[in-house]
Write a protein that holds these residues in place. Structure first.
Motif, PDB file in Angstrom:
ATOM      1  N   LEU A 148       0.848  -1.186   0.000  1.00 46.76           N
ATOM      2  CA  LEU A 148       0.000   0.000   0.000  1.00 46.76           C
ATOM      3  C   LEU A 148       0.887   1.240   0.000  1.00 46.76           C
ATOM      4  CD1 LEU A 148      -1.571  -2.342   1.744  1.00 46.76           C
ATOM      5  CD2 LEU A 148      -3.146  -0.481   2.215  1.00 46.76           C
ATOM      6  N   ILE A 149       0.461   2.258  -0.717  1.00 43.52           N
ATOM      7  CA  ILE A 149       1.131   3.555  -0.658  1.00 43.52           C
ATOM      8  C   ILE A 149       0.709   4.236   0.640  1.00 43.52           C
ATOM      9  CG2 ILE A 149       1.346   5.833  -1.713  1.00 43.52           C
ATOM     10  CD1 ILE A 149       2.612   3.589  -3.367  1.00 43.52           C
ATOM     11  N   ASP A 150       1.677   4.594   1.474  1.00 39.61           N
ATOM     12  CA  ASP A 150       1.394   5.326   2.708  1.00 39.61           C
ATOM     13  C   ASP A 150       1.318   6.802   2.361  1.00 39.61           C
ATOM     14  OD1 ASP A 150       1.014   5.910   5.386  1.00 39.61           O
ATOM     15  OD2 ASP A 150       3.154   5.908   5.845  1.00 39.61           O
ATOM     16  N   LEU A 151       0.167   7.417   2.652  1.00 36.33           N
ATOM     17  CA  LEU A 151      -0.108   8.797   2.248  1.00 36.33           C
ATOM     18  C   LEU A 151      -0.164   9.708   3.469  1.00 36.33           C
ATOM     19  CD1 LEU A 151      -0.976  10.510  -0.310  1.00 36.33           C
ATOM     20  CD2 LEU A 151      -3.326  10.159   0.497  1.00 36.33           C
ATOM     21  N   ASP A 152       0.462  10.853   3.392  1.00 39.92           N
ATOM     22  CA  ASP A 152       0.367  11.851   4.454  1.00 39.92           C
ATOM     23  C   ASP A 152      -0.968  12.588   4.312  1.00 39.92           C
ATOM     24  OD1 ASP A 152       0.647  13.804   6.352  1.00 39.92           O
ATOM     25  OD2 ASP A 152       2.332  14.827   5.387  1.00 39.92           O
ATOM     26  N   VAL A 153      -1.861  12.364   5.284  1.00 42.77           N
ATOM     27  CA  VAL A 153      -3.170  13.030   5.241  1.00 42.77           C
ATOM     28  C   VAL A 153      -3.279  14.103   6.323  1.00 42.77           C
ATOM     29  CG1 VAL A 153      -4.358  11.079   4.172  1.00 42.77           C
ATOM     30  CG2 VAL A 153      -4.229  11.219   6.683  1.00 42.77           C
ATOM     31  N   GLY A 154      -2.107  14.561   6.825  1.00 45.78           N
ATOM     32  CA  GLY A 154      -2.118  15.668   7.764  1.00 45.78           C
ATOM     33  C   GLY A 154      -1.307  15.467   9.022  1.00 45.78           C
ATOM     34  N   LEU A 155      -0.889  14.237   9.306  1.00 44.47           N
ATOM     35  CA  LEU A 155      -0.091  13.972  10.502  1.00 44.47           C
ATOM     36  C   LEU A 155       1.346  14.463  10.330  1.00 44.47           C
ATOM     37  CD1 LEU A 155       0.334  12.671  13.274  1.00 44.47           C
ATOM     38  CD2 LEU A 155       0.555  10.446  12.134  1.00 44.47           C
ATOM     39  N   HIS A 156       1.847  14.442   9.085  1.00 44.19           N
ATOM     40  CA  HIS A 156       3.219  14.879   8.774  1.00 44.19           C
ATOM     41  C   HIS A 156       4.250  14.071   9.549  1.00 44.19           C
ATOM     42  CE1 HIS A 156       1.043  17.953   6.779  1.00 44.19           C
ATOM     43  NE2 HIS A 156       0.883  18.739   7.829  1.00 44.19           N
ATOM     44  N   LEU A 188      -7.410  11.341   1.236  1.00 42.28           N
ATOM     45  CA  LEU A 188      -7.122   9.915   1.059  1.00 42.28           C
ATOM     46  C   LEU A 188      -7.912   9.321  -0.095  1.00 42.28           C
ATOM     47  CD1 LEU A 188      -5.761   7.316   2.102  1.00 42.28           C
ATOM     48  CD2 LEU A 188      -7.707   7.043   3.656  1.00 42.28           C
ATOM     49  N   THR A 189      -9.217   9.517  -0.100  1.00 40.44           N
ATOM     50  CA  THR A 189     -10.047   8.908  -1.153  1.00 40.44           C
ATOM     51  C   THR A 189      -9.827   9.599  -2.490  1.00 40.44           C
ATOM     52  OG1 THR A 189     -11.931  10.306  -0.513  1.00 40.44           O
ATOM     53  CG2 THR A 189     -11.787   8.109   0.483  1.00 40.44           C
ATOM     54  N   GLY A 190      -9.531  10.888  -2.436  1.00 36.93           N
ATOM     55  CA  GLY A 190      -9.230  11.588  -3.684  1.00 36.93           C
ATOM     56  C   GLY A 190      -7.953  11.069  -4.312  1.00 36.93           C
ATOM     57  N   THR A 191      -6.959  10.791  -3.489  1.00 39.68           N
ATOM     58  CA  THR A 191      -5.712  10.225  -4.004  1.00 39.68           C
ATOM     59  C   THR A 191      -5.949   8.825  -4.559  1.00 39.68           C
ATOM     60  OG1 THR A 191      -4.382  11.523  -2.456  1.00 39.68           O
ATOM     61  CG2 THR A 191      -3.361   9.549  -3.398  1.00 39.68           C
ATOM     62  N   ALA A 192      -6.761   8.031  -3.856  1.00 37.54           N
ATOM     63  CA  ALA A 192      -7.089   6.691  -4.358  1.00 37.54           C
ATOM     64  C   ALA A 192      -7.723   6.785  -5.748  1.00 37.54           C
ATOM     65  CB  ALA A 192      -8.018   5.978  -3.394  1.00 37.54           C
ATOM     66  N   ASP A 193      -8.608   7.744  -5.926  1.00 35.96           N
ATOM     67  CA  ASP A 193      -9.228   7.929  -7.250  1.00 35.96           C
ATOM     68  C   ASP A 193      -8.200   8.359  -8.293  1.00 35.96           C
ATOM     69  OD1 ASP A 193     -11.754   7.224  -6.369  1.00 35.96           O
ATOM     70  OD2 ASP A 193     -12.380   9.295  -5.962  1.00 35.96           O
ATOM     71  N   GLY A 241       4.590   9.068   5.139  1.00 39.86           N
ATOM     72  CA  GLY A 241       3.649   9.139   4.030  1.00 39.86           C
ATOM     73  C   GLY A 241       4.102  10.088   2.943  1.00 39.86           C
ATOM     74  N   VAL A 242       3.891   9.664   1.719  1.00 37.17           N
ATOM     75  CA  VAL A 242       4.164  10.513   0.572  1.00 37.17           C
ATOM     76  C   VAL A 242       3.101  11.596   0.494  1.00 37.17           C
ATOM     77  CG1 VAL A 242       2.829   9.081  -1.037  1.00 37.17           C
ATOM     78  CG2 VAL A 242       4.734  10.468  -1.898  1.00 37.17           C
ATOM     79  N   LYS A 243       3.444  12.735  -0.064  1.00 31.75           N
ATOM     80  CA  LYS A 243       2.480  13.824  -0.194  1.00 31.75           C
ATOM     81  C   LYS A 243       1.450  13.474  -1.265  1.00 31.75           C
ATOM     82  CE  LYS A 243       4.639  16.223   2.864  1.00 31.75           C
ATOM     83  NZ  LYS A 243       4.099  16.250   4.251  1.00 31.75           N
ATOM     84  N   PRO A 244       0.213  13.939  -1.082  1.00 31.67           N
ATOM     85  CA  PRO A 244      -0.813  13.682  -2.098  1.00 31.67           C
ATOM     86  C   PRO A 244      -0.501  14.411  -3.402  1.00 31.67           C
ATOM     87  CG  PRO A 244      -1.662  15.086  -0.335  1.00 31.67           C
ATOM     88  CD  PRO A 244      -0.286  14.676   0.065  1.00 31.67           C
ATOM     89  N   GLY A 245      -1.247  14.024  -4.435  1.00 33.22           N
ATOM     90  CA  GLY A 245      -1.043  14.651  -5.731  1.00 33.22           C
ATOM     91  C   GLY A 245       0.033  13.950  -6.540  1.00 33.22           C
ATOM     92  N   ASP A 246       0.813  14.732  -7.266  1.00 34.85           N
ATOM     93  CA  ASP A 246       1.822  14.168  -8.168  1.00 34.85           C
ATOM     94  C   ASP A 246       2.824  13.248  -7.469  1.00 34.85           C
ATOM     95  OD1 ASP A 246       0.636  15.463 -10.276  1.00 34.85           O
ATOM     96  OD2 ASP A 246       2.056  17.150 -10.300  1.00 34.85           O
ATOM     97  N   PRO A 247       3.309  13.583  -6.243  1.00 35.71           N
ATOM     98  CA  PRO A 247       4.253  12.661  -5.588  1.00 35.71           C
ATOM     99  C   PRO A 247       3.657  11.276  -5.360  1.00 35.71           C
ATOM    100  CG  PRO A 247       4.347  14.813  -4.548  1.00 35.71           C
ATOM    101  CD  PRO A 247       3.167  14.846  -5.479  1.00 35.71           C
ATOM    102  N   ALA A 248       2.390  11.204  -4.964  1.00 36.32           N
ATOM    103  CA  ALA A 248       1.752   9.907  -4.730  1.00 36.32           C
ATOM    104  C   ALA A 248       1.588   9.140  -6.033  1.00 36.32           C
ATOM    105  CB  ALA A 248       0.401  10.103  -4.052  1.00 36.32           C
ATOM    106  N   VAL A 249       1.194   9.836  -7.088  1.00 36.17           N
ATOM    107  CA  VAL A 249       1.027   9.178  -8.384  1.00 36.17           C
ATOM    108  C   VAL A 249       2.369   8.664  -8.902  1.00 36.17           C
ATOM    109  CG1 VAL A 249       0.357   9.533 -10.795  1.00 36.17           C
ATOM    110  CG2 VAL A 249      -1.036  10.511  -8.965  1.00 36.17           C
TER     111      VAL A 249
END
Length: 367
Positions: A140-148, A203-208, A151-159
């Protein structure tokens, strides 16, 4: 050798002892399952709280699907104790840790992991390639959703990271993880809910976004005891990771209220009288942690203080019944996870009679 058995009276246990009121713990588990199972989401409790394969199996019997652990060493211990469906929720970095992961995966193909960097993903892939293991490990991609924290940053870094993982032969991308740990103990419920839903949108936006990029994202895992009820309302979330709910502590109680009950206490003995309304008990820093504040006496008329590694104090107001040397008290931990990590066994009792004894399988497993 001291060796309590099933049937031992709680009043006969040596102290400090970690005791669990089974009626209360089972009620907590039922409350969680009654609340969350109807949502249709998978519940994968986080075992960094209980550190016990026996408790993990009890939660699966109640409706959970698998469990989470924080570290590879925790996964080793829990799997060795007979529970294998595990997601390791922390990044696995460094040759020694990666080697241990490979050997764990060789024995247990159900192990899942998270990554948040090209470097970490590549190192795991290369180690698996060299191992001769043909099956890919689920990632699973670990995503930073605000805890910092991780997790990778959302958007282009996650993709970009997802594309990198998808190109590695020995890693199979199956989902995303986002833990909103910074919100678990917010006292204002509406504030906690609002910020949680904001994190879930990330989180769900990144999944999409990952699905739109052609990735097969089946698992979207998130949530803790303080937020699971909110996460469960968000379309796109598939899995929840609450952990502390089964035992609770004063920190969570102060934040989320009394929906769950403190079912775990540290049984302690008064060992010294230190004044008209002051005694010393045998539970100090080696029995109760202080990172989330001081523990509380179950009878809240008595106020706790730390007197060092082995000792604590209890003081009380005039008119409160005096405690005497030899009396027993129960202490409610302020932070359950690290407190459990200080003890070898749970003595699970019903109405004062020990019914089960559970080893703390992953005690001290921090690697």
């Amino acid at each position: 050798m001291y060796s309590p058995q099933v049937g031992t009276l709680v009043s006969d246990l040596d102290t400090p002892s970690m005791i669990v009121d089974l009626d209360l713990a089972e009620a907590n588990l039922k409350k969680l399952m009654d609340q969350l199972l109807p949502t249709g989401l998978n519940i994968r409790p986080h075992l960094k709280t209980t550190k016990s394969a026996i408790v993990a199996k009890k939660m699966v019997q109640a409706g959970a699907k698998g469990g989470c652990v924080a570290k590879v060493s925790e996964a080793e211990a829990i799997a060795a104790a007979g529970f294998h469906d595990l997601l390791i929720t922390c990044e696995i970095v460094g040759p020694a840790k990666v080697k241990r992961l490979v050997e764990l995966f060789r024995k247990h193909r159900s192990i899942r992991i998270v990554v948040d960097s090209h470097v970490g993903a590549t190192a795991i892939n290369n180690a698996l390639s060299a191992s001769g293991i043909k099956d890919p490990i689920n990632v699973l991609i670990d995503l930073d959703v605000g805890l910092h924290r991780t997790g990778v940053k959302p958007g282009d870094p996650a993709v970009a990271l997802a594309s990198h993982v998808a190109g590695l032969e020995h890693l199979k991308l199956i989902g995303v993880q986002g833990y909103e740990g910074h919100l678990q103990h917010l006292h204002d419920k509406e504030d906690r809910k609002t910020q949680c839903l904001e994190s879930m949108a990330v989180l769900t936006g990144t999944a999409d976004s990952l699905r739109n990029a052609g990735h097969n994202i089946e698992v979207v895992t998130t949530g803790g005891t303080g937020t699971a009820e909110f996460c469960a309302t968000v379309p796109g979330v598939t899995e929840l990771q609450p952990g502390s709910f089964i035992f609770m502590d004063t920190d969570y109680r102060n934040a989320v209220g009394s929906f769950y009950t403190n079912s775990l206490t540290i049984l302690s003995t008064v060992v010294s009288k230190q004044g008209d309304r002051a005694v010393t008990i045998d539970s100090g820093l080696k029995s109760l942690t202080t990172d989330s504040g001081l523990a509380e006496c179950k009878d809240r008329r008595y106020d706790y203080g730390v007197l060092g590694d082995e000792h604590g104090s209890l003081i009380w107001e005039a008119g409160t019944p005096d405690l005497e040397v030899g009396d027993r008290v129960e202490m409610v931990p302020s932070h359950i996870d690290p407190t459990v990590n200080l003890h070898d066994f749970y003595y699970a009792h019903r109405k004062g009679v020990v019914e089960e004894i559970w080893p703390v399988d992953s005690r001290g497993k921090v690697q």
